[in-house]
Design an enzyme around this catalytic site. Sequence first.
Site, PDB file in Angstrom:
ATOM      1  N   SER A   8      -1.558  -2.250   4.491  1.00 39.01           N
ATOM      2  CA  SER A   8      -0.960  -2.024   5.806  1.00 39.01           C
ATOM      3  C   SER A   8      -1.904  -2.503   6.896  1.00 39.01           C
ATOM      4  CB  SER A   8      -0.668  -0.541   6.019  1.00 39.01           C
ATOM      5  OG  SER A   8      -0.420  -0.289   7.401  1.00 39.01           O
ATOM      6  N   HIS A  32       1.860  -5.499   4.578  1.00 37.43           N
ATOM      7  CA  HIS A  32       2.732  -4.508   5.210  1.00 37.43           C
ATOM      8  C   HIS A  32       2.473  -4.488   6.705  1.00 37.43           C
ATOM      9  CE1 HIS A  32       5.341  -0.963   4.991  1.00 37.43           C
ATOM     10  NE2 HIS A  32       4.549  -0.372   5.855  1.00 37.43           N
ATOM     11  N   ASP A  34       3.373  -2.842  10.164  1.00 34.08           N
ATOM     12  CA  ASP A  34       3.982  -1.656  10.780  1.00 34.08           C
ATOM     13  C   ASP A  34       4.323  -1.915  12.231  1.00 34.08           C
ATOM     14  OD1 ASP A  34       1.710   0.117   8.783  1.00 34.08           O
ATOM     15  OD2 ASP A  34       3.882   0.345   8.646  1.00 34.08           O
ATOM     16  N   MET A  36       5.920  -0.327  15.527  1.00 30.31           N
ATOM     17  CA  MET A  36       6.240   0.974  16.103  1.00 30.31           C
ATOM     18  C   MET A  36       6.544   0.824  17.597  1.00 30.31           C
ATOM     19  SD  MET A  36       3.220   3.257  14.377  1.00 30.31           S
ATOM     20  CE  MET A  36       2.848   3.152  12.619  1.00 30.31           C
ATOM     21  N   HIS A  65       7.864  -3.173   8.348  1.00 27.99           N
ATOM     22  CA  HIS A  65       8.347  -1.782   8.373  1.00 27.99           C
ATOM     23  C   HIS A  65       8.624  -1.428   9.826  1.00 27.99           C
ATOM     24  CE1 HIS A  65       7.203   2.736   7.585  1.00 27.99           C
ATOM     25  NE2 HIS A  65       8.482   2.597   7.887  1.00 27.99           N
ATOM     26  N   MET A  67       9.496   0.964  12.474  1.00 29.83           N
ATOM     27  CA  MET A  67       9.574   2.360  12.880  1.00 29.83           C
ATOM     28  C   MET A  67      10.011   2.362  14.347  1.00 29.83           C
ATOM     29  SD  MET A  67       6.217   3.659  10.846  1.00 29.83           S
ATOM     30  CE  MET A  67       5.601   1.972  10.688  1.00 29.83           C
ATOM     31  N   MET A 136       8.486   7.588   2.541  1.00 27.76           N
ATOM     32  CA  MET A 136       7.241   7.944   3.209  1.00 27.76           C
ATOM     33  C   MET A 136       6.599   9.118   2.489  1.00 27.76           C
ATOM     34  SD  MET A 136       7.010   5.671   5.534  1.00 27.76           S
ATOM     35  CE  MET A 136       5.544   6.290   6.362  1.00 27.76           C
ATOM     36  N   ASP A 174       4.607   4.969   0.879  1.00 25.23           N
ATOM     37  CA  ASP A 174       3.818   4.582   2.039  1.00 25.23           C
ATOM     38  C   ASP A 174       3.223   5.817   2.703  1.00 25.23           C
ATOM     39  OD1 ASP A 174       4.637   2.790   5.147  1.00 25.23           O
ATOM     40  OD2 ASP A 174       2.753   3.555   4.323  1.00 25.23           O
TER      41      ASP A 174
HETATM   42  O1  LIG Z   1       3.796   3.387   8.239  1.00 25.15           O
HETATM   43  C1  LIG Z   1       2.677   3.860   8.155  1.00 25.15           C
HETATM   44  C2  LIG Z   1       2.235   4.862   9.149  1.00 25.15           C
HETATM   45  O2  LIG Z   1       3.403   5.331   9.804  1.00 25.15           O
HETATM   46  C3  LIG Z   1       1.820   3.435   7.044  1.00 25.15           C
HETATM   47  O3  LIG Z   1       2.053   2.080   6.680  1.00 25.15           O
HETATM   48  C4  LIG Z   1       0.354   3.651   7.290  1.00 25.15           C
HETATM   49  O4  LIG Z   1      -0.163   2.576   8.007  1.00 25.15           O
HETATM   50  C5  LIG Z   1      -0.339   3.745   5.959  1.00 25.15           C
HETATM   51  O5  LIG Z   1      -1.689   3.923   6.217  1.00 25.15           O
HETATM   52  P1  LIG Z   1      -2.558   4.817   5.194  1.00 25.15           P
HETATM   53  O6  LIG Z   1      -1.921   6.164   5.113  1.00 25.15           O
HETATM   54  O7  LIG Z   1      -2.524   4.093   3.863  1.00 25.15           O
HETATM   55  O8  LIG Z   1      -3.934   4.831   5.816  1.00 25.15           O
END
Ligand SMILES: O=C(CO)[C@@H](O)[C@H](O)COP(=O)(O)O
Length: 219
Positions: A8, A32, A34, A36, A65, A67, A136, A174
């Site tokens: 990520s 990955h 993210d 947001m 992903h 969000m 999640m 995740d």
């Molecule tokens: O979507 C998310 C956070 O919302 C994840 O993708 C986190 O970025 C994962 O990070 P770690 O928990 O592995 O540090």
Amino acid sequence: MSVIIAPSLLAADFAHLADAAAAVHGAADWLHVDVMDNHFVPNLTIGLPVVTSLRRATDLPFDVHLMIEAPERWAPGYAEAGAYNVTFHAEAAEDPVELAKTLRGLGAKAGLAIDKDTLLDPYLDLLPHFDTLLIMTIKAGFGGQAFVPELLDKVRAARRHIASGHLDIRLEVDGGVSMDTIAAAAEAGADAFVAGTAVYGAADPAAACRALRALAESI
Ligand SMILES: O=C(CO)[C@@H](O)[C@H](O)COP(=O)(O)O
């Protein structure tokens, strides 16, 4: 079992995302990303212009992903920008099946994400329209949180449903995935693993990816 390791970028240095991608090239399967919006989750990260530029800097498949609220508005753009997989949250989509069809029509894989406090059952019948189910194992919004093992009950239920329906879908987890938690997630039935802190918090991110994969594949 063949597994997917998806570092990520949320745990990487946002001033050097291309370097973060290069650091796991050859060791990670997906990257990955993210996204947001500070509405669906109380955090704000990168958006479509950054992802479009980053697409030119690495050939790693992007596991985007979203969000965000109103994924119908933005998800197609990530597919058009070259994302391999575009995952949006079931809680945010007005018509998940229709959006999945749109994404697939644009040549991307369609992913459905289920947040920490969302029941899985209402969405099981939608899975034939998807290529990835992201469960999640933390509350979406921030990296570095502790893995919530009770959420593996959803992973086990999803794996049973996928197996009974002979569905061709990746089961991705995740949040808090590390050398301490990935075995339990793989035993529960996950075959794709997002890891932020465990990869980009390591001295050697590529070695971290390889160690995570070896452990997950040994299950
Ligand atoms: O979507 C998310 C956070 O919302 C994840 O993708 C986190 O970025 C994962 O990070 P770690 O928990 O592995 O540090």
